[in-house]
Write an enzyme that holds these catalytic residues in place. Structure first.
Site, PDB file in Angstrom:
ATOM      1  CD  GLU A   3      12.401  -1.025 -24.252  1.00 39.88           C
ATOM      2  OE1 GLU A   3      12.809  -0.375 -25.226  1.00 39.88           O
ATOM      3  OE2 GLU A   3      11.666  -2.019 -24.328  1.00 39.88           O
ATOM      4  NE  ARG A  33      21.973   6.061 -32.356  1.00 36.96           N
ATOM      5  CZ  ARG A  33      21.133   5.471 -31.480  1.00 36.96           C
ATOM      6  NH1 ARG A  33      19.930   5.945 -31.300  1.00 36.96           N
ATOM      7  NH2 ARG A  33      21.503   4.403 -30.833  1.00 36.96           N
ATOM      8  CE  LYS A  80      18.841  -0.340 -24.947  1.00 36.79           C
ATOM      9  NZ  LYS A  80      17.839   0.146 -24.013  1.00 36.79           N
TER      10      LYS A  80
HETATM   11  P1  ATP Z   1      19.631   1.161 -28.145  1.00 35.56           P
HETATM   12  O1  ATP Z   1      19.573   1.643 -29.556  1.00 35.56           O
HETATM   13  O2  ATP Z   1      20.976   1.052 -27.607  1.00 35.56           O
HETATM   14  O3  ATP Z   1      18.815  -0.075 -27.900  1.00 35.56           O
HETATM   15  P2  ATP Z   1      17.549   2.843 -27.089  1.00 35.56           P
HETATM   16  O4  ATP Z   1      17.409   4.212 -27.624  1.00 35.56           O
HETATM   17  O5  ATP Z   1      16.519   1.862 -27.461  1.00 35.56           O
HETATM   18  O6  ATP Z   1      19.022   2.352 -27.311  1.00 35.56           O
HETATM   19  P3  ATP Z   1      16.698   3.504 -24.461  1.00 35.56           P
HETATM   20  O7  ATP Z   1      16.885   2.722 -23.225  1.00 35.56           O
HETATM   21  O8  ATP Z   1      15.332   3.673 -24.979  1.00 35.56           O
HETATM   22  O9  ATP Z   1      17.630   2.850 -25.529  1.00 35.56           O
HETATM   23  O10 ATP Z   1      17.410   4.921 -24.293  1.00 35.56           O
HETATM   24  C1  ATP Z   1      17.246   5.766 -23.202  1.00 35.56           C
HETATM   25  C2  ATP Z   1      17.645   7.161 -23.575  1.00 35.56           C
HETATM   26  O11 ATP Z   1      18.998   7.179 -24.014  1.00 35.56           O
HETATM   27  C3  ATP Z   1      16.812   7.698 -24.714  1.00 35.56           C
HETATM   28  O12 ATP Z   1      16.419   9.009 -24.373  1.00 35.56           O
HETATM   29  C4  ATP Z   1      17.714   7.675 -25.899  1.00 35.56           C
HETATM   30  O13 ATP Z   1      17.421   8.708 -26.786  1.00 35.56           O
HETATM   31  C5  ATP Z   1      19.101   7.823 -25.266  1.00 35.56           C
HETATM   32  N1  ATP Z   1      20.103   7.171 -26.105  1.00 35.56           N
HETATM   33  C6  ATP Z   1      20.155   5.870 -26.466  1.00 35.56           C
HETATM   34  N2  ATP Z   1      21.199   5.643 -27.289  1.00 35.56           N
HETATM   35  C7  ATP Z   1      21.835   6.834 -27.446  1.00 35.56           C
HETATM   36  C8  ATP Z   1      22.980   7.264 -28.188  1.00 35.56           C
HETATM   37  N3  ATP Z   1      23.681   6.425 -28.934  1.00 35.56           N
HETATM   38  N4  ATP Z   1      23.331   8.561 -28.094  1.00 35.56           N
HETATM   39  C9  ATP Z   1      22.629   9.411 -27.349  1.00 35.56           C
HETATM   40  N5  ATP Z   1      21.542   9.083 -26.635  1.00 35.56           N
HETATM   41  C10 ATP Z   1      21.137   7.806 -26.679  1.00 35.56           C
HETATM   42 MG    MG Z   2      14.293   2.897 -26.860  1.00 33.16          MG
END
Ligand code: ATP
Ligand code: MG
Length: 569
Positions: free
Chosen positions: A36, A262, A272
């Site tokens: 995102e 994760r 984020k």
């Molecule tokens: P954040 O919690 O940092 O805001 P998010 O999951 O909302 O992260 P996205 O941009 O939606 O961020 O993530 C893109 C991809 O990265 C998704 O498939 C998500 O599952 C993966 N991802 C995000 N954070 C992690 C993590 N800590 N470990 C493994 N994969 C991750």
């Molecule tokens: Mg997300």
């Protein structure tokens, strides 16, 4: 990059893919990475990037990059650009063109209409707060919305009105009609569309209704022909909705979702939202602050793409959430830099030392190796004169038991040069030492002293050969293991997460770097060094000035975090 027989390839996800390919359940593997664009990528995203791209590479499949851009309030073109840059920097290339969920807004709208026509979705006019209340809890069932039984025609009309901007934000939304008493809260009539009046970075003002993640994600996966859709464990329950939407719309392709744990990293914040708080409160400088584990922060700190990939490979993929040691990340960059960083001397916290038995205009040049074990990396010259800088902490005025470096009456060897003996000190009117006066034993170059103990070795720089530089030493940003878990995570900040030192590097090294950093090509690369005895450093390409280079300590020479004792030797 893709080694067909490593341990990483034995994880449960690889086994699922292997099996699916073997049984022809899938002919060509197609994965995706769906960020995102509401922030910069971090080391957790790297874990997901590594999994999706490496898997596709290994099985000659494809990996799409798709921006999951369904919320214009938080998204921004600046994030899109940084994400693209970081993925390329990590060494990956997405399949053909970049995708955006927003490309499918019209298709998504049609699928939503299809659900309405099947009486599987309705326009709700409860407030956000009421929706939350009606949803129930883990132990109590939800309550149907009074709008749930609207007829199909009315729903179609109202949905169109939503699209045309006849409602204010929050006045109406589209919900799936599933089961308000489902044990899975996600299945209690989840919201599929909401109204947002905000210009979108891709579609401008074309839309004022936006699909929710759960609705957009599965359909986007399907449209793109994704075969395996990997996400983190929090989405386990969402899988029911993912499948429900695919089963109840006329999509022609059925991707499958799989979840993995994760990445959580000790002493780190990866959310984020929380990183944004750190920036807003000016605790860190920006998304590329070397104290946070964003890809750009790690790059600026001196991490290389290969060290990050190596880390991802080492941590592997599991189904259990755990907290990874920070030292594991440091180990990956340390071993890489140990093998390739050029060795040189820098004095970070200088004190002057005068060798009284050497002439003022005496100068000696030593040719020293760039790497102790790799002669192929060449040599460089250092200048020796009678006035040099050493580190303040390499001299003690007062006797301290077990202190093995320089003190009055004791000897030390200057790296690559002579054994010297401290005889007295000079101080200014405030009592600060201005100079250590020493005797230089000119018989000790490259020789063990006869009938004397072999002294410890310290690094130094001749004053004549020195150029002023700044050094930034980083420690963990938080002083607890799992700040991510703490509501008031800001109360656990380490006040010494960055220590700035003003010292010196060799003039020639300064000149060499200056000519390199003026070269645009280098902008996205690191120039890294081992400053002997103090650690691995890289040039800070953001803050360095023409007359003053700034160095970030990438990592210490040894794992001092887990072994605090090492620091005091
Ligand atoms: P954040 O919690 O940092 O805001 P998010 O999951 O909302 O992260 P996205 O941009 O939606 O961020 O993530 C893109 C991809 O990265 C998704 O498939 C998500 O599952 C993966 N991802 C995000 N954070 C992690 C993590 N800590 N470990 C493994 N994969 C991750
Ligand atoms: Mg997300």
């Amino acid at each position: 990059m893709n080694n067909k027989n490593n341990k990483y390839n034995n994880n449960f996800i690889y086994n699922i893919v292997k099996q699916d390919l073997k049984e022809n359940k899938c002919l060509l593997l197609h994965t995706r990475f769906p960020p995102e664009p509401n922030g910069y990528l971090h080391i957790g995203h790297a874990k997901s990037i590594y999994l999706n791209f490496e898997l596709a590479n290994l099985y000659n499949g494809y990996c799409n990059l798709r921006f999951d851009d369904t919320n214009p309030i938080k998204e921004n073109i600046k994030y899109i650009n940084s994400i693209k840059n970081d993925i390329k920097w990590l060494g990956y290339q997405w399949n053909k063109k970049i995708h955006y969920s927003s490309e499918y807004f019209l298709q998504l709208y049609r699928y939503a209409e299809e659900l309405i026509k099947k009486d599987l979705a309705y326009v709700d006019q409860l407030t956000k707060e009421q929706i939350r209340k009606y949803r129930g809890t883990l132990i109590t069932a939800g309550t149907n919305s009074p709008y749930r039984n609207r007829n199909i025609e009315e729903n179609l009309k109202l949905f169109e009105k939503m699209k045309k901007g006849h409602f204010n934000e929050g006045e109406a939304c589209l919900r799936a009609k599933i089961d308000m008493s489902s044990p899975y809260i996600i299945m209690r009539d989840p919201v599929l569309y909401r109204i947002i009046y905000k210009k979108h970075h891709q579609t401008n003002n074309q839309w004022c209704i936006y699909p929710m993640y759960d609705f957009a994600h599965c359909i986007s996966d399907s449209i793109e022909g994704i075969t395996h859709s990997f996400c983190t464990l929090e989405f386990q329950d969402n899988k029911r909705l993912y499948n429900w939407i695919l089963e109840n719309t006329s999509v022609s392709h059925y991707p499958k979702q799989y979840e993995f744990a994760r990445l959580n990293l000790k002493y780190s914040i990866l959310s984020k939202r929380k990183i944004k708080i750190l920036i807003e409160k000016k605790i860190i400088n920006n998304w590329d602050d070397p104290r946070i584990q964003t890809i750009s922060g790690l790059r600026r700190k001196g991490y290389t793409p290969s060290s990050i990939r190596e880390f991802c490979k080492k941590i592997g993929i599991t189904k259990q959430n755990n907290l990874i040691e920070f030292s594991m990340l440091e180990y990956c960059i340390r071993s890489e830099l140990n093998a390739k960083a050029i060795r040189t001397m820098a004095v970070l916290d200088p004190i002057k030392l005068y060798l009284y038995n050497i002439d003022d205009n005496y100068q000696e040049i030593f040719t020293v190796p760039n790497h102790p074990k790799k002669p192929e990396l060449g040599t460089h010259e250092i200048i020796f004169t009678n006035t040099i800088y050493i580190e303040k902490e390499d001299f003690k005025e007062k006797y301290e038991k077990n202190y093995k470096r320089l003190k009055i009456g004791s000897e030390i060897r200057l790296r690559y040069a002579y054994i010297i003996k401290a005889e007295k000190i000079e101080k200014d009117i405030n009592g600060n030492i201005t100079q250590i006066i020493c005797f230089c034993d000119l018989n000790t170059l490259g020789k063990k002293p006869i009938n004397r103990k072999n002294p410890a070795v310290i690094h130094w720089i001749s004053v004549k050969n020195s150029h002023i530089s700044e050094f930034r030493l980083y420690e963990k940003l938080f002083n607890i293991h799992n700040p991510e878990q703490e509501k008031n995570f800001l109360s656990f900040l380490n006040p010494n997460s960055m220590i700035v030192k003003n010292g010196f590097i060799e003039k020639k090294i300064n000149e060499k770097i200056q000519t390199k950093i003026n070269n645009i090509e280098i902008k996205n690369k690191n120039l890294f060094f081992q400053f002997e005895r103090v650690g691995y450093f890289c040039v800070d390409l953001v803050d360095s000035k023409k007359n003053k280079l700034i160095f970030n300590r990438t990592v210490s020479l040894r794992d001092t975090w887990n072994n605090k004792k090492a620091k005091n030797n």
